[in-house]
Design a protein around this motif. Sequence first.
Motif, PDB file in Angstrom:
ATOM      1  N   PRO A 154      -3.129  -3.638  -0.194  1.00  0.00           N
ATOM      2  CA  PRO A 154      -3.764  -4.485   0.827  1.00  0.00           C
ATOM      3  C   PRO A 154      -3.329  -5.941   0.714  1.00  0.00           C
ATOM      4  O   PRO A 154      -3.248  -6.649   1.727  1.00  0.00           O
ATOM      5  CB  PRO A 154      -5.267  -4.329   0.571  1.00  0.00           C
ATOM      6  N   ARG A 198      -0.211  -6.086   2.659  1.00  0.00           N
ATOM      7  CA  ARG A 198      -0.452  -5.978   4.111  1.00  0.00           C
ATOM      8  C   ARG A 198      -0.959  -7.313   4.657  1.00  0.00           C
ATOM      9  O   ARG A 198      -0.535  -7.757   5.722  1.00  0.00           O
ATOM     10  CB  ARG A 198      -1.467  -4.866   4.414  1.00  0.00           C
ATOM     11  N   ALA A 227       8.646   0.628  -3.783  1.00  0.00           N
ATOM     12  CA  ALA A 227       8.834   0.066  -5.118  1.00  0.00           C
ATOM     13  C   ALA A 227       7.465  -0.009  -5.785  1.00  0.00           C
ATOM     14  O   ALA A 227       6.695  -0.929  -5.520  1.00  0.00           O
ATOM     15  CB  ALA A 227       9.447  -1.327  -5.018  1.00  0.00           C
ATOM     16  N   PRO A 228       7.122   0.984  -6.630  1.00  0.00           N
ATOM     17  CA  PRO A 228       5.775   1.018  -7.200  1.00  0.00           C
ATOM     18  C   PRO A 228       5.356  -0.302  -7.862  1.00  0.00           C
ATOM     19  O   PRO A 228       4.225  -0.756  -7.683  1.00  0.00           O
ATOM     20  CB  PRO A 228       5.861   2.147  -8.240  1.00  0.00           C
ATOM     21  N   LEU A 229       6.286  -0.928  -8.584  1.00  0.00           N
ATOM     22  CA  LEU A 229       5.878  -2.151  -9.284  1.00  0.00           C
ATOM     23  C   LEU A 229       5.589  -3.312  -8.333  1.00  0.00           C
ATOM     24  O   LEU A 229       4.734  -4.150  -8.623  1.00  0.00           O
ATOM     25  CB  LEU A 229       6.940  -2.569 -10.305  1.00  0.00           C
ATOM     26  N   ILE A 248       1.991  -2.563  -7.196  1.00  0.00           N
ATOM     27  CA  ILE A 248       1.002  -2.776  -8.260  1.00  0.00           C
ATOM     28  C   ILE A 248       0.894  -4.271  -8.594  1.00  0.00           C
ATOM     29  O   ILE A 248      -0.200  -4.833  -8.661  1.00  0.00           O
ATOM     30  CB  ILE A 248       1.375  -1.963  -9.523  1.00  0.00           C
ATOM     31  N   VAL A 254      10.973  -2.187  -9.384  1.00  0.00           N
ATOM     32  CA  VAL A 254      10.664  -0.795  -9.010  1.00  0.00           C
ATOM     33  C   VAL A 254      10.017  -0.030 -10.169  1.00  0.00           C
ATOM     34  O   VAL A 254       8.826   0.261 -10.124  1.00  0.00           O
ATOM     35  CB  VAL A 254      11.925  -0.077  -8.480  1.00  0.00           C
ATOM     36  N   LEU A 255      10.769   0.295 -11.203  1.00  0.00           N
ATOM     37  CA  LEU A 255      10.188   1.076 -12.306  1.00  0.00           C
ATOM     38  C   LEU A 255      10.208   0.338 -13.643  1.00  0.00           C
ATOM     39  O   LEU A 255       9.468   0.709 -14.567  1.00  0.00           O
ATOM     40  CB  LEU A 255      10.928   2.420 -12.467  1.00  0.00           C
ATOM     41  N   ALA A 311      -9.878  -2.679  -3.630  1.00  0.00           N
ATOM     42  CA  ALA A 311      -8.699  -2.567  -4.490  1.00  0.00           C
ATOM     43  C   ALA A 311      -9.100  -2.913  -5.911  1.00  0.00           C
ATOM     44  O   ALA A 311      -9.933  -3.790  -6.129  1.00  0.00           O
ATOM     45  CB  ALA A 311      -7.615  -3.523  -4.009  1.00  0.00           C
ATOM     46  N   LEU A 329      -7.440  -2.972 -10.219  1.00  0.00           N
ATOM     47  CA  LEU A 329      -6.366  -2.705 -11.161  1.00  0.00           C
ATOM     48  C   LEU A 329      -6.846  -1.710 -12.191  1.00  0.00           C
ATOM     49  O   LEU A 329      -8.005  -1.734 -12.602  1.00  0.00           O
ATOM     50  CB  LEU A 329      -5.955  -4.001 -11.856  1.00  0.00           C
ATOM     51  N   GLU A 362      -2.211  -2.783 -16.497  1.00  0.00           N
ATOM     52  CA  GLU A 362      -1.128  -3.627 -15.990  1.00  0.00           C
ATOM     53  C   GLU A 362      -0.206  -2.865 -15.043  1.00  0.00           C
ATOM     54  O   GLU A 362       0.476  -3.442 -14.217  1.00  0.00           O
ATOM     55  CB  GLU A 362      -0.323  -4.152 -17.191  1.00  0.00           C
ATOM     56  N   TYR A 363      -0.166  -1.539 -15.188  1.00  0.00           N
ATOM     57  CA  TYR A 363       0.834  -0.756 -14.455  1.00  0.00           C
ATOM     58  C   TYR A 363       0.224   0.292 -13.526  1.00  0.00           C
ATOM     59  O   TYR A 363       0.866   1.299 -13.230  1.00  0.00           O
ATOM     60  CB  TYR A 363       1.800  -0.096 -15.442  1.00  0.00           C
ATOM     61  N   ALA A 364      -0.993   0.073 -13.095  1.00  0.00           N
ATOM     62  CA  ALA A 364      -1.603   1.011 -12.156  1.00  0.00           C
ATOM     63  C   ALA A 364      -2.609   0.269 -11.293  1.00  0.00           C
ATOM     64  O   ALA A 364      -3.260  -0.670 -11.746  1.00  0.00           O
ATOM     65  CB  ALA A 364      -2.300   2.144 -12.910  1.00  0.00           C
ATOM     66  N   ALA A 365      -2.701   0.681 -10.047  1.00  0.00           N
ATOM     67  CA  ALA A 365      -3.652   0.053  -9.135  1.00  0.00           C
ATOM     68  C   ALA A 365      -4.203   1.088  -8.173  1.00  0.00           C
ATOM     69  O   ALA A 365      -3.496   2.027  -7.783  1.00  0.00           O
ATOM     70  CB  ALA A 365      -2.985  -1.078  -8.358  1.00  0.00           C
ATOM     71  N   THR A 406      -5.589   1.295  -4.471  1.00  0.00           N
ATOM     72  CA  THR A 406      -5.514   0.451  -3.282  1.00  0.00           C
ATOM     73  C   THR A 406      -6.043   1.192  -2.059  1.00  0.00           C
ATOM     74  O   THR A 406      -5.677   2.344  -1.826  1.00  0.00           O
ATOM     75  CB  THR A 406      -4.052   0.032  -3.006  1.00  0.00           C
ATOM     76  N   PRO A 407      -6.919   0.534  -1.295  1.00  0.00           N
ATOM     77  CA  PRO A 407      -7.369   1.139  -0.040  1.00  0.00           C
ATOM     78  C   PRO A 407      -6.246   1.084   0.987  1.00  0.00           C
ATOM     79  O   PRO A 407      -5.568   0.076   1.121  1.00  0.00           O
ATOM     80  CB  PRO A 407      -8.539   0.235   0.381  1.00  0.00           C
ATOM     81  N   LEU A 408      -6.020   2.194   1.685  1.00  0.00           N
ATOM     82  CA  LEU A 408      -4.986   2.232   2.718  1.00  0.00           C
ATOM     83  C   LEU A 408      -5.566   1.675   4.018  1.00  0.00           C
ATOM     84  O   LEU A 408      -6.764   1.423   4.122  1.00  0.00           O
ATOM     85  CB  LEU A 408      -4.509   3.674   2.902  1.00  0.00           C
ATOM     86  N   LEU A 463      -4.951   5.079  -2.313  1.00  0.00           N
ATOM     87  CA  LEU A 463      -3.803   5.531  -3.095  1.00  0.00           C
ATOM     88  C   LEU A 463      -3.906   4.913  -4.481  1.00  0.00           C
ATOM     89  O   LEU A 463      -4.143   3.712  -4.607  1.00  0.00           O
ATOM     90  CB  LEU A 463      -2.496   5.067  -2.447  1.00  0.00           C
ATOM     91  N   THR A 473      -1.479   4.258  -7.541  1.00  0.00           N
ATOM     92  CA  THR A 473      -0.083   4.265  -7.978  1.00  0.00           C
ATOM     93  C   THR A 473      -0.087   3.907  -9.446  1.00  0.00           C
ATOM     94  O   THR A 473      -0.693   2.905  -9.827  1.00  0.00           O
ATOM     95  CB  THR A 473       0.732   3.206  -7.211  1.00  0.00           C
ATOM     96  N   ALA A 474       0.577   4.706 -10.270  1.00  0.00           N
ATOM     97  CA  ALA A 474       0.556   4.426 -11.701  1.00  0.00           C
ATOM     98  C   ALA A 474       1.920   4.668 -12.322  1.00  0.00           C
ATOM     99  O   ALA A 474       2.603   5.647 -12.003  1.00  0.00           O
ATOM    100  CB  ALA A 474      -0.490   5.308 -12.386  1.00  0.00           C
ATOM    101  N   LEU A 475       2.309   3.762 -13.198  1.00  0.00           N
ATOM    102  CA  LEU A 475       3.466   3.963 -14.067  1.00  0.00           C
ATOM    103  C   LEU A 475       2.902   4.110 -15.469  1.00  0.00           C
ATOM    104  O   LEU A 475       1.906   3.473 -15.806  1.00  0.00           O
ATOM    105  CB  LEU A 475       4.399   2.752 -14.028  1.00  0.00           C
TER     106      LEU A 475
END
Lengths: 224, 254
Positions: free
Chosen positions: A82, A85, A204-206, A209, B189-190, B213, B215, B218-221, B223-225, B231, B233-235
Amino acid sequence: MSRAALLVLADGRFPAGGHAHSGGAEAAVKAGRVSGAGSLEEFCRGRLHTAGLVAASLAAGAVLGLDPVELDGAADARTPSPALRTAARRLGRQLMRAARATWPSAELDALAREFPKGAHQPVVLGLAARAAGLGAEDAAYCAVYESVSGPASATVRLLSLDPFDATGVLARLAPDLDRVAHQAVEAARCALVNGVDALPAASAPLLEISAEVHAAWPVRLFAS
Amino acid sequence: MTAGEGGVRATARIGARPDGRGGTALPTLEGEGPLALRRTRASGSEARVMLVGAMSGPLGGDHFTVEAEAAQGARLHFGSAAATIALPGQAKGEARYDVRLTVAEGAELHWMPEQLISAKGSELCVTTRVDLAAGARLVLREEQVLGRANEEPGRLTSRLTVRLDGRPLLDQELSCGPGAPGGWDGPAVLAGHRTLGQLVVVRPEFAQRPVEARLLGEYAALTPLAGPGVLVTALAPDALHLRRTLDEALSTLG
């Protein structure tokens, strides 16, 4: 119309508010993932092939006459964060103001009425290019360049990186910029036949995040 | 199932509908070759199905398709018994794995497969497409492991598209491994992570009570679409940490 309009639209001094955004570079610098010219280049390359490709295909699609409202919905679906966005709509609104003053157009007026809080920036960029008499490829070039020039100039400020080094990064990315711009136009042409869903959705996931990490900071230099 | 020089083609189909006694019936339950299906013990009104890998793969040239449809009022939980490992094959070219999920109004589908492991030298293109009617409910988890232990990953392209009431809600594609567009392993990206995952939850009530939204480290969030969905998203450093992050996120949604 003149192709020189592309220089006006792509100029970093075009009053569209882009300078306030780092394209994720501020969060990446703070996390230590971008610490010099080498990592900046990899950051920009990753952003170019993901967010840059998506933005360029949306912009090219708008120039080719795809429904801007549908394109805006496609941009939302491709932007799960968000914070991103909100940033994209804020940038879209600022670009809309500048574009309407520069290249008055009924299509821009209609989009502004449809999205009073701002449409996604690449959609506005495409319609602005169309209003300026530019083509899909011009809009795609504008979008791919913005996707890397923003982080590069922000990193000069964030890291006191030598501006010559930052410009060198952009120059080394030029062949990739060409490729992604062409890929975006091709995808937009394909979407004319197969619908907006056919547009690229490279993610791009990062970036997603980190945008949320960044939005949670109490103090920051850049808006995104 | 057909197995030719081009690899194996196989399709599994599930159709779920209310059984009229408060449970969910499965009038369609068709596995094929490497995609065998087992119905497991139901839980309340929910039917549970397990995808059981009867062969290894997908290998290069294979094309697997999994289709599940939940009719109005049905509740289906669909998982897999083991991780899917993309391996290089003798046939040339990439393998394809297509998942097509359709959920009607008032129906609920959980698609919770085990990890997808992209082994060195493999080439796999996964597409997951979900079509939700207005008022449909979804929980979907995807986890990608790039390479087995201490191994370079293969080439993996994975696109996840969720449409709600005919409009796109989420559309994300990840492309990684040798030959992927530049920067895939870089700081945008990763950043060197070899395990990543997505959890999508769609519930009509999110339209009235949006999730904020947040956290998850540090590597996952979460998030409201732009619609009644979220969604995650996690690394993660490994599959165990990833699963824990996604499970915890799901449990906080209640």
